[in-house]
Design an enzyme around this catalytic site. Structure first.
Site, mmCIF file in Angstrom:
data_model
loop_
_atom_site.group_PDB
_atom_site.id
_atom_site.type_symbol
_atom_site.label_atom_id
_atom_site.label_comp_id
_atom_site.label_asym_id
_atom_site.label_seq_id
_atom_site.Cartn_x
_atom_site.Cartn_y
_atom_site.Cartn_z
ATOM 1 N N GLN A 33 1.674 1.007 -4.423
ATOM 2 C CA GLN A 33 2.412 -0.244 -4.448
ATOM 3 C C GLN A 33 3.071 -0.419 -5.810
ATOM 4 O O GLN A 33 2.460 -0.192 -6.860
ATOM 5 C CB GLN A 33 1.485 -1.418 -4.150
ATOM 6 C CG GLN A 33 0.917 -1.422 -2.737
ATOM 7 C CD GLN A 33 1.971 -1.703 -1.668
ATOM 8 O OE1 GLN A 33 3.100 -2.112 -1.974
ATOM 9 N NE2 GLN A 33 1.610 -1.506 -0.410
ATOM 10 N N ASP B 75 0.137 11.270 13.330
ATOM 11 C CA ASP B 75 1.493 10.722 13.386
ATOM 12 C C ASP B 75 1.467 9.508 14.309
ATOM 13 O O ASP B 75 1.415 9.640 15.538
ATOM 14 C CB ASP B 75 2.466 11.783 13.922
ATOM 15 C CG ASP B 75 3.904 11.304 13.924
ATOM 16 O OD1 ASP B 75 4.141 10.094 13.721
ATOM 17 O OD2 ASP B 75 4.801 12.130 14.164
ATOM 18 N N CYS C 164 6.881 -4.397 5.038
ATOM 19 C CA CYS C 164 7.936 -4.258 4.032
ATOM 20 C C CYS C 164 9.316 -4.462 4.635
ATOM 21 O O CYS C 164 10.324 -4.243 3.962
ATOM 22 C CB CYS C 164 7.852 -2.892 3.355
ATOM 23 S SG CYS C 164 8.091 -1.499 4.482
#
Length: 447
Positions: free
Chosen positions: A278, A355, A402
């Site tokens: 971050q 994935d 985000c």
């Protein structure tokens, strides 16, 4: 975007009605066509000039502010308006937060068709000097007889010639001109396209900052010596990247240790110089604390942490719950998350590589049974894995985002198709002075 061959660059006056999601002012022409004006704020009247045209809207930049918004402030950085690293320095910090809250609200309404029962107070930290990870572009400009080191300009074809930057952490800000001079003095100066920076905690050997020099040709001994000398002089770790991510290796010191601590949870995260961490260290700790609060973690809980990375949330959670399972798509991050669990003595944290955009119905962790779910996906969101997960039995879901559009889409799916309630949501200012919106949302099952 289709652009006309002829661009009318006659200056025009416009009243700014709104702010776009990328931080530009919105005006309307006499015929109703929208114009997005860089450097303009709602409530202002400006003189602007067009920079691009399309069928549905035009783009422009501010030449003069005729009537200023009461929320306009003087940008701190001399490069504001040219550098594309941040676009909201001219807007008061409190108003930046309000603008980001509006973006989140509009995305929930327009895309997800949902509204949270409660809006959370925004999470904020330092307004300046917060950025501990990033990438500088490098370009040798022969006409100027100079090597430019900086972020991309608003026109991404060009590299901003930075002399200062107020959003990066102080050790990086202090050496930007020196970096330009360093690269300019190398034999390979035209073969270095980028320098990545990342920072953890200081150690006895260096001050916690690492620089990764991408180079397109082998470096001669004099270049290697110059880079190592720069590292010693500034107490930076220097890494070289001659190829892909796996080619990154240290130049100086011989084996630098990169890590940062999360003191509230007595956790230390070790990382490699191109790993994701971050950007804002202070906000990161506050974000972890809020996530735990919204999850309402209990000592006997089993928590599933999807898109877990290095274990930024997973390992602090392991200090509070019976068991936590982290799942991440990048195998290298999973390996380091496992190493971090061992390093911190946390035997109740398991990690799997998967994935999460693909079918995971066969995965053993998928149906192991959990009390709460945490998601921190990339910009594309988490719709693929949410549609596979057996959500029955979960008490709460917390979603760290985000990208407000993908959060809104996934919130609409959870609420309108899976019967969950959006209890709370709010923004977190991970990137002050930019239009980037980081947010968090908490869901509970109806009834």
């Amino acid at each position: 975007m289709a652009r006309s061959r002829r661009l009318d660059q006659t200056p025009f006056s416009a009243d700014i009605l709104d702010l776009t999601h990328d931080g530009r002012g919105v005006a309307r022409l006499a015929d109703g066509k929208a114009v997005f004006v860089a450097g303009a704020l709602p409530g202002e009247r400006v003189t602007a000039v067009r920079t691009a045209r399309s069928r549905h809207f035009d783009e422009a930049t501010t030449l003069e502010v005729l009537q200023a918004s009461p929320h306009r402030v003087t940008p701190r950085c001399a490069h504001f308006g040219v550098c594309g690293g941040c676009v909201l320095q001219h807007l008061d910090a409190g108003q930046q937060i309000l603008a980001k809250q509006r973006v989140l609200r509009e995305n929930f309404e327009r895309i997800g068709h949902v509204t949270p029962e409660r809006w959370l107070e925004p999470l904020v930290d330092r307004e300046w000097g917060y950025r501990r990870k990033g990438r500088f572009s490098v370009r040798r400009v022969e006409k100027k007889d100079k090597t430019l080191v900086g972020f991309r300009e608003r026109d991404p074809r060009f590299v901003a010639d930075l002399h200062e930057c107020h959003t990066v952490i102080a050790p990086i800000a202090a050496v930007i001109p020196a970096l330009s001079a360093l690269v300019d003095g190398l034999a390979a100066r035209s073969q270095i396209p980028q320098i990545e920076f990342i920072a953890g905690d200081a150690t006895a050997d260096f001050d916690g900052v690492a620089l990764v020099f991408r180079h397109l040709q082998p470096l001669v001994e004099s270049d290697l010596a110059a880079l190592a000398a720069f590292g010693r002089a500034h107490r930076f770790a220097i890494f070289l990247q001659p190829g892909g991510i796996d080619s990154v290796h240290p130049l100086w010191p011989e084996a630098p240790s990169l890590a940062f601590r999360l003191p509230p949870w007595d956790v230390e995260l070790r990382f490699r110089p191109l790993d994701f961490i971050q950007v804002n260290a202070g906000l990161n700790e506050t974000m972890i604390a809020r996530t735990m609060e919204l999850l309402d973690v209990q000592p006997g809980d089993r928590v599933l942490d999807l898109f877990c990375g290095l274990g930024n949330f997973t390992l602090p959670l392991a200090r509070r719950v019976r068991e936590v399972v982290g799942v991440e798509g990048e195998a290298g991050l999973v390996a380091r998350a496992r190493e971090n669990a061992v390093h911190n003595g946390l035997a109740n944290a398991q990690f799997f590589a998967a994935d999460l955009t693909q079918d995971q119905s066969h995965a053993p962790w998928m149906r192991a049974g959990f009390d709460t779910l945490l998601l921190d996906p990339p910009r594309s969101g988490a719709d693929a894995v949410l549609r596979q997960l057996p959500l029955k039995g979960l008490r709460r879901i917390v979603y760290v985002s985000c990208h407000p559009a993908s959060l809104a889409r996934d919130a609409g799916y959870l609420v309108n198709e899976r019967g969950w309630t959006l209890r709370a949501a709010g923004v977190m200012d991970m990137f002050p002075q930019t239009a980037h919106v980081e947010s968090i949302a908490m869901f509970e099952k109806q009834g």
